[in-house]
Write an enzyme that holds these catalytic residues in place. Structure first.
Site, PDB file in Angstrom:
ATOM      1  N   GLU A  31     -32.660 -40.087 -23.764  1.00 43.59           N
ATOM      2  CA  GLU A  31     -32.223 -40.007 -22.371  1.00 43.59           C
ATOM      3  C   GLU A  31     -33.450 -39.654 -21.560  1.00 43.59           C
ATOM      4  O   GLU A  31     -34.033 -38.582 -21.763  1.00 43.59           O
ATOM      5  CB  GLU A  31     -31.129 -38.951 -22.169  1.00 43.59           C
ATOM      6  CG  GLU A  31     -30.553 -39.015 -20.776  1.00 43.59           C
ATOM      7  CD  GLU A  31     -30.151 -37.681 -20.196  1.00 43.59           C
ATOM      8  OE1 GLU A  31     -30.655 -36.648 -20.652  1.00 43.59           O
ATOM      9  OE2 GLU A  31     -29.306 -37.672 -19.292  1.00 43.59           O
TER      10      GLU A  31
ATOM     11  N   ASP B  72     -25.990 -35.322 -30.502  1.00 46.63           N
ATOM     12  CA  ASP B  72     -26.729 -35.132 -29.253  1.00 46.63           C
ATOM     13  C   ASP B  72     -27.806 -34.070 -29.506  1.00 46.63           C
ATOM     14  O   ASP B  72     -27.473 -32.938 -29.872  1.00 46.63           O
ATOM     15  CB  ASP B  72     -25.758 -34.661 -28.151  1.00 46.63           C
ATOM     16  CG  ASP B  72     -26.222 -35.063 -26.763  1.00 46.63           C
ATOM     17  OD1 ASP B  72     -25.389 -35.529 -25.968  1.00 46.63           O
ATOM     18  OD2 ASP B  72     -27.435 -34.926 -26.497  1.00 46.63           O
TER      19      ASP B  72
ATOM     20  N   ASP C 131     -31.531 -35.605 -25.456  1.00 48.30           N
ATOM     21  CA  ASP C 131     -31.321 -35.129 -24.092  1.00 48.30           C
ATOM     22  C   ASP C 131     -32.650 -34.914 -23.356  1.00 48.30           C
ATOM     23  O   ASP C 131     -33.526 -34.214 -23.862  1.00 48.30           O
ATOM     24  CB  ASP C 131     -30.580 -33.772 -24.183  1.00 48.30           C
ATOM     25  CG  ASP C 131     -30.059 -33.299 -22.859  1.00 48.30           C
ATOM     26  OD1 ASP C 131     -29.186 -33.986 -22.308  1.00 48.30           O
ATOM     27  OD2 ASP C 131     -30.509 -32.246 -22.390  1.00 48.30           O
TER      28      ASP C 131
ATOM     29  N   HIS D 216     -20.904 -38.940 -19.363  1.00 50.93           N
ATOM     30  CA  HIS D 216     -20.313 -37.665 -18.944  1.00 50.93           C
ATOM     31  C   HIS D 216     -20.992 -37.077 -17.707  1.00 50.93           C
ATOM     32  O   HIS D 216     -20.552 -36.047 -17.186  1.00 50.93           O
ATOM     33  CB  HIS D 216     -20.411 -36.677 -20.113  1.00 50.93           C
ATOM     34  CG  HIS D 216     -21.823 -36.349 -20.454  1.00 50.93           C
ATOM     35  ND1 HIS D 216     -22.704 -37.278 -20.985  1.00 50.93           N
ATOM     36  CD2 HIS D 216     -22.538 -35.220 -20.305  1.00 50.93           C
ATOM     37  CE1 HIS D 216     -23.881 -36.730 -21.142  1.00 50.93           C
ATOM     38  NE2 HIS D 216     -23.815 -35.479 -20.739  1.00 50.93           N
ATOM     39  N   ASP D 217     -22.073 -37.738 -17.257  1.00 50.02           N
ATOM     40  CA  ASP D 217     -22.796 -37.257 -16.068  1.00 50.02           C
ATOM     41  C   ASP D 217     -22.568 -38.150 -14.859  1.00 50.02           C
ATOM     42  O   ASP D 217     -23.093 -37.858 -13.778  1.00 50.02           O
ATOM     43  CB  ASP D 217     -24.310 -37.249 -16.328  1.00 50.02           C
ATOM     44  CG  ASP D 217     -24.741 -36.185 -17.304  1.00 50.02           C
ATOM     45  OD1 ASP D 217     -25.793 -36.386 -17.957  1.00 50.02           O
ATOM     46  OD2 ASP D 217     -24.031 -35.170 -17.437  1.00 50.02           O
TER      47      ASP D 217
HETATM   48  O1  TEU Z   1     -28.677 -34.763 -18.130  1.00 53.36           O
HETATM   49  C1  TEU Z   1     -29.984 -34.983 -17.618  1.00 53.36           C
HETATM   50  C2  TEU Z   1     -29.940 -35.150 -16.147  1.00 53.36           C
HETATM   51  O2  TEU Z   1     -30.867 -35.627 -15.548  1.00 53.36           O
HETATM   52  C3  TEU Z   1     -28.752 -34.680 -15.424  1.00 53.36           C
HETATM   53  O3  TEU Z   1     -29.230 -33.797 -14.447  1.00 53.36           O
HETATM   54  C4  TEU Z   1     -28.013 -35.866 -14.813  1.00 53.36           C
HETATM   55  O4  TEU Z   1     -28.882 -36.929 -14.543  1.00 53.36           O
HETATM   56  C5  TEU Z   1     -27.429 -35.419 -13.507  1.00 53.36           C
HETATM   57  O5  TEU Z   1     -26.640 -34.315 -13.827  1.00 53.36           O
HETATM   58  C6  TEU Z   1     -26.603 -36.532 -12.876  1.00 53.36           C
HETATM   59  O6  TEU Z   1     -25.917 -35.972 -11.751  1.00 53.36           O
HETATM   60  C7  TEU Z   1     -28.689 -34.223 -19.454  1.00 53.36           C
HETATM   61  C8  TEU Z   1     -27.245 -34.161 -19.928  1.00 53.36           C
HETATM   62  O7  TEU Z   1     -26.708 -35.476 -20.001  1.00 53.36           O
HETATM   63  C9  TEU Z   1     -26.485 -33.311 -18.949  1.00 53.36           C
HETATM   64  O8  TEU Z   1     -25.090 -33.281 -19.255  1.00 53.36           O
HETATM   65  C10 TEU Z   1     -27.052 -31.888 -19.025  1.00 53.36           C
HETATM   66  O9  TEU Z   1     -26.417 -31.102 -18.041  1.00 53.36           O
HETATM   67  C11 TEU Z   1     -28.563 -31.891 -18.767  1.00 53.36           C
HETATM   68  O10 TEU Z   1     -29.269 -32.933 -19.451  1.00 53.36           O
HETATM   69  C12 TEU Z   1     -29.167 -30.567 -19.260  1.00 53.36           C
HETATM   70  O11 TEU Z   1     -29.070 -30.531 -20.666  1.00 53.36           O
END
Ligand code: TEU
Ligand code: CA
Length: 565
Positions: A263, A99, A204, A341-342
């Site tokens: 992403e 990542d 990311d 994970h989000d």
């Molecule tokens: O997430 C990017 C992002 O847009 C997040 O805000 C996500 O869409 C949102 O939390 C959904 O509720 C990436 C990573 O996947 C995330 O885990 C990190 O917290 C974020 O970037 C900052 O690095």
């Protein structure tokens, strides 16, 4: 067709290391824990493992705040343990993707510690520093942008009396990609990981790295805590220049064996084409967010009812938009995901995690994996793991959820119970409970106390019981992954959505030359009459998720994949 890249028939498995498997009883997953579970991944049949960040980090955002890109955080292990895991994966014919979080670092990264030490430090321009702006309430932030994790995207640094930009938490200062030294340092670090044997990167929020350097105010919606600056950092002016430079400096000459996925929150289909068109040598594929935004908003945690036609048509638009041109030339490529994970757990969000857990989990898996693109399986998805139960705000661990609660309740006076209800449905913490390997108290995740409570349903939902259950989610994922490997129509067939407006029927075809597949799914808890099945009477059932699988009536949550005779 010209030989398609290897990742067009690959399946990627995402591991969130802190919640996957704990080997030393400290309640936090680690690399040795992952190594102990490779038989499971090999049996599942996945080709690529994407590890969420394992680098040194103070863990404010569970590793998405990196303080050393080239060392492993002791909580997960060390570089020797990493090399051993990588060797194991390669020996088993699997690839490993890291990542890459380079829109921002941790505030404890040496780069930021130097940059913030004085206004004339050589690394001052590695981040976004601006003087306070005069305002009616006195000097304040340089613009009105709200951050994803805090009320403002700016934090005042007392040492120099200037503000620094952070689109996420104050502990995640944004790197200044306008500075060539920053770009060179990132590319060198990436090359060293590839030289170590890593097979690619998940990048990311990679479409945030180019900003409008004038950093203008964004629109301030009524009731919003801050302005929306996204027009000034989403796929900014130099994003494609930076990614093409990255490709030249890092991937050129070795990209055939690698996989890159960006992403890209908020990306449009037009930009998606620019990111993934092979002729442009930027990224192999991207994660777009249209489909996972349909049941939420306008605020991030406002749950809305999902319209299935809207979801079907959104995914179909991306199938068409990134699908081959009429002359067959590949114009782009989709990633396929409903979980990570989000995001909350797909069977709770889009299915029925009670009465029809296995049926709805396997229905959605089939619908997703039969689209054109590279499917991503998120840890636990393959056994139908569900959202967990939260009784109070202190059951949540995610800084995004905790900040949202504080802002809504303390700043805006919202009803705490209503905010909790939204968080129960949509919080990222739903995806971060420990993987449920067996029915015992800590689900086989740890011998200690887990950093986050195991889902209480581990006694019914776990790998041991799932393996041999009738309608097993695990066995179904195995079959879908094997189908992706073996079936060229699944891999490359043209996609066509049918019955686009039907409220509960999900139907589409895949066509490659003379070969045609039909996918029909009943996205409801009621039986469904499907007249179009009359025209597919002589078709062979390739995959189904309920007994029977014949006739024109689909049982609740039944899905069928049929091959035309
Ligand atoms: O997430 C990017 C992002 O847009 C997040 O805000 C996500 O869409 C949102 O939390 C959904 O509720 C990436 C990573 O996947 C995330 O885990 C990190 O917290 C974020 O970037 C900052 O690095
Ligand atoms: Ca551990």
């Amino acid at each position: 067709r010209a030989t398609a890249p290897w990742w067009t028939s690959a399946v990627v498995y995402q591991i969130y290391p802190r919640s996957f498997a704990d080997s030393n009883g400290d309640g936090i997953g680690d690399l040795a824990g992952i190594r102990s579970r490779l038989d499971h991944l090999e049996e599942l049949g996945v080709d690529v493992i994407w590890l969420s960040p394992i680098y040194r980090s103070p863990q404010f955002d569970n590793g998405y705040d990196i303080s050393d890109y080239e060392d492993i955080d002791p909580v997960f292990g060390d570089l020797a343990g990493f090399d051993a895991l990588l060797a194991d994966l390669h020996r088993r014919g699997m690839k490993l993707v890291m990542d890459l979080v380079v829109n921002h670092t941790s505030h404890l990264h040496p780069w930021f510690i130097e940059s913030s030490s004085s206004t004339d430090n050589p690394k001052r321009d590695w981040y976004w520093w601006r003087s306070p702006r005069a305002g009616e309430g006195g000097p304040g932030a340089p613009n009105n942008w709200r951050s994803f994790f805090a009320s403002s995207s700016w934090t005042l640094d007392e040492t120099t009396g200037e503000y620094y930009l952070h689109l996420f938490a104050p502990q995640q200062p944004d790197l200044n990609w306008e500075n060539r030294e920053v770009r060179e340092a990132v590319y060198a670090m990436m090359r060293r990981w590839l030289d170590r044997g890593v097979d690619g990167f998940r990048m990311d929020v990679i479409n945030f790295i180019s900003k409008d350097t004038s950093l203008p105010d964004g629109p301030l919606e009524p009731g919003a805590v801050g302005g929306d600056g996204s027009a000034f950092y989403l796929s900014g002016p130099r994003i494609h220049e930076f990614l093409q430079e990255m490709h030249r400096e890092v991937f050129a000459g070795r990209d055939a064996e690698l996989i890159t996925v960006g992403e890209t929150p908020g990306v449009t289909l037009e930009d998606g084409r620019l990111f993934t068109d092979p002729a442009r040598a930027e990224l192999d594929m991207i994660f777009q967010f249209e489909h996972v935004s349909l049941d939420r908003g306008p605020g991030r945690y406002e749950k809305r009812a999902l319209s299935l036609p809207a979801l079907k048509q959104s995914l179909a638009r991306w199938q068409d938009g990134l699908g081959p041109a009429d002359d067959g030339r590949e114009r782009g490529w989709n990633s396929l995901y409903l979980n990570n994970h989000d995001q909350p757990r797909l069977v709770s969000r889009y299915g029925d995690d009670g009465r029809f857990r296995r049926e709805s989990a396997t229905l959605w898996a089939t619908i997703l994996h039969l689209h054109r693109g590279t499917p991503y399986v998120y840890q636990g998805e393959e056994i139908g793991m569900t959202n967990t139960t939260f009784t109070a705000i202190d059951d949540f661990a995610d800084l995004e959820a905790l900040n949202h609660y504080r802002e809504q309740v303390e700043l805006l006076g919202a009803d705490p119970e209503a905010v909790l209800e939204d968080l129960r449905a949509l919080s990222r913490d739903n995806a971060r409970t420990p993987v449920q390997w067996d029915p015992t108290e800590q689900a086989g995740f740890t011998t200690g106390t887990p950093w986050m409570a195991v889902n209480p349903n581990r006694s019914e939902v776990n790998l041991v019981d799932e393996r041999d259950a009738p309608g097993s989610v695990f066995r179904h994922y195995q079959r879908l992954i094997r189908l992706r490997h073996e079936d060229e129509t699944v891999r490359l067939g043209d996609f066509e959505l049918l019955e686009a407006a039907h409220p509960t029927l999900y139907a589409f075809t895949r066509t490659l030359g003379g070969d045609r597949l039909l996918v029909v799914g009943n996205v409801s808890g009621e039986p469904l009459e499907v007249p179009l099945l009359e025209r597919w009477g002589d078709a062979a059932l390739i995959i189904g998720n309920r007994d029977g699988g014949t006739g024109t009536t689909l049982q609740p949550w039944e899905v069928r994949v049929l091959r035309a005779g």
